[in-house]
Structure formats: structure tokens, C-alpha cells
Design an enzyme around this catalytic site. Sequence first.
Site, short mmCIF file in Angstrom:
data_model
loop_
_atom_site.label_atom_id
_atom_site.label_comp_id
_atom_site.label_asym_id
_atom_site.label_seq_id
_atom_site.Cartn_x
_atom_site.Cartn_y
_atom_site.Cartn_z
N PRO A 1 0.81 -1.23 0.00
CA PRO A 1 0.00 0.00 0.00
C PRO A 1 0.84 1.28 0.00
O PRO A 1 0.34 2.35 -0.31
CB PRO A 1 -0.84 -0.12 1.27
CG PRO A 1 -0.12 -1.10 2.13
CD PRO A 1 0.56 -2.04 1.19
N GLU B 1 1.25 -7.86 9.01
CA GLU B 1 1.37 -6.42 9.20
C GLU B 1 2.26 -5.77 8.15
O GLU B 1 2.06 -4.62 7.78
CB GLU B 1 1.93 -6.14 10.61
CG GLU B 1 2.03 -4.66 10.97
CD GLU B 1 0.68 -3.96 11.01
OE1 GLU B 1 0.65 -2.74 10.85
OE2 GLU B 1 -0.34 -4.66 11.22
N ASP C 1 -7.76 0.89 -25.59
CA ASP C 1 -8.34 0.76 -24.27
C ASP C 1 -8.33 2.08 -23.52
O ASP C 1 -7.53 2.97 -23.80
CB ASP C 1 -7.57 -0.27 -23.43
CG ASP C 1 -7.88 -1.69 -23.85
OD1 ASP C 1 -8.91 -1.91 -24.49
OD2 ASP C 1 -7.07 -2.58 -23.52
#
Length: 242
Positions: A88, A115, A168
Site C-alpha cells: 500500500p 502487518e 483501451d
Amino acid sequence: MRIDILTLFPEMFEGVLQHSILKRAQELGAFQPNLVNFREFTTNKHKKVDDYPYGGGAGMVLAPQPIFDAIEHVTEGSAKPRVILMCPQGEPYNQKKAEELAKEEHLIFICGHYEGYDERIRENIVTDEISIGDYVLTGGEIGAMAVMDSVVRLLPDVLGNASSAPEDSFSTGLLEHPHYTRPADFRGMQVPEVLTSGDHGKIEAWRREQSLYRTATRRPDLLSDAELSDKERDQVKKWQKD
């Protein structure tokens, strides 16, 4: 292209790899996946791959040893691969990054759980850190599937139609235009007349305008990097004002 996927849950990828474009790419010989359960590389007698974080805190951290050893195994005799950490904290993933990765011969994905990762993995092995969005998933597997699919479909001959990928959404910097198919009249809803006119110049102009309109109204943030004419930029300002 060879893709090694380091994961604690290789079975998650089996369905994805046996269907649609990823299956076709393997049949064409364009793409060779290799699922690696890095638990098999741990020297811990209990087969643990994680441990408590130094300094305390919630959750468990992936230990460096199993991942270092797994990476050394899959890179033996290989040129320098791109080693991608699904994280992330990584750079937001986009089509430009997919096109960059599609030029490589060897990719390695590290899919974590718990974690986080021991920082020494990030500092000494990884070449790219990628995030597929500002939200939290249980692990890196789903993100790796998304990135892998977006890269493999760009490989030569995988899509069949050479113009499919360049047209696309995001490939041109704009969202894709609307599509229609038969029948021309469905429950009183008509296909735009221009698409049945046979005038390819007008059709392309209509598609460009629709693509621009969709981008301006749905993802205006994309316009800052798009190549637009002065006339198109004036039209965008008008739509945004209205």
C-alpha cells in the site's frame, strides 16, 4: 515473459491462470507463470515465515530469510529481473506502468500478508513497489493478479487484435468511448446514427469527442497529461463550465 509469484497461497492463482487472456497467453507461449510458496524456503522448524516486530506493536512481520532464499532460487541463472513488492506504500499503479513492465522478460511478484515486510526485503531485493489503490487488502495476491493481467494482455499477439490494447481506456490518456452492437434498435433505444453511417471519418471524430467528454466529466484529473488540441481544450472548458 516469465513471471514468478512468491505467495503463501499459490492456490489463489490457479483459477485466474486457467481462464481468459492469461490462459491464452500461456498457450501462445507468450507468458510462463511460476507459483512459489515461500513457506517452503523457511529454515524455521515450525515453518513460520513471520515474527513479532522489534519495538512492539500489533500484528506480525514477514521475516527476511524465506523471501531472500526464494528470490535467490528463482533468479539463479537469470538476468536481472524486476522484483515487484505489492504494498500500500508503493507507487499508484497505472497503464503507463503496465506498458513499462510489459517490455521486461522476467518479473517477480512478492505477495505479503500480516502487518508488513521486514524492511531489509524492501531495501535489498525490491526494484518496484506497487499499490493498486488507497485501501487495505488482506494480502498482495489480488493486487498481483490485477497487475499481471494488465501486463500480460499487452504482450505481442495475446489479444489477437493488434488495435485492442492501444484503444483501451487510459492507453491514450483518455477514457474509452461508448460501444454499441446489434440490434440497432433495442426496446426503442437507438444506436447513435453516426455509427451506422459508414462514414469512418465522422465515426472517429464522434468517438474522440465521446472519449474526451467522458474523461472531462468522470476523470478530469487525466486531462493534465493528455495530448489535446487547442479546440479540444476549449471544448473541455465549456463542458466543465456547464
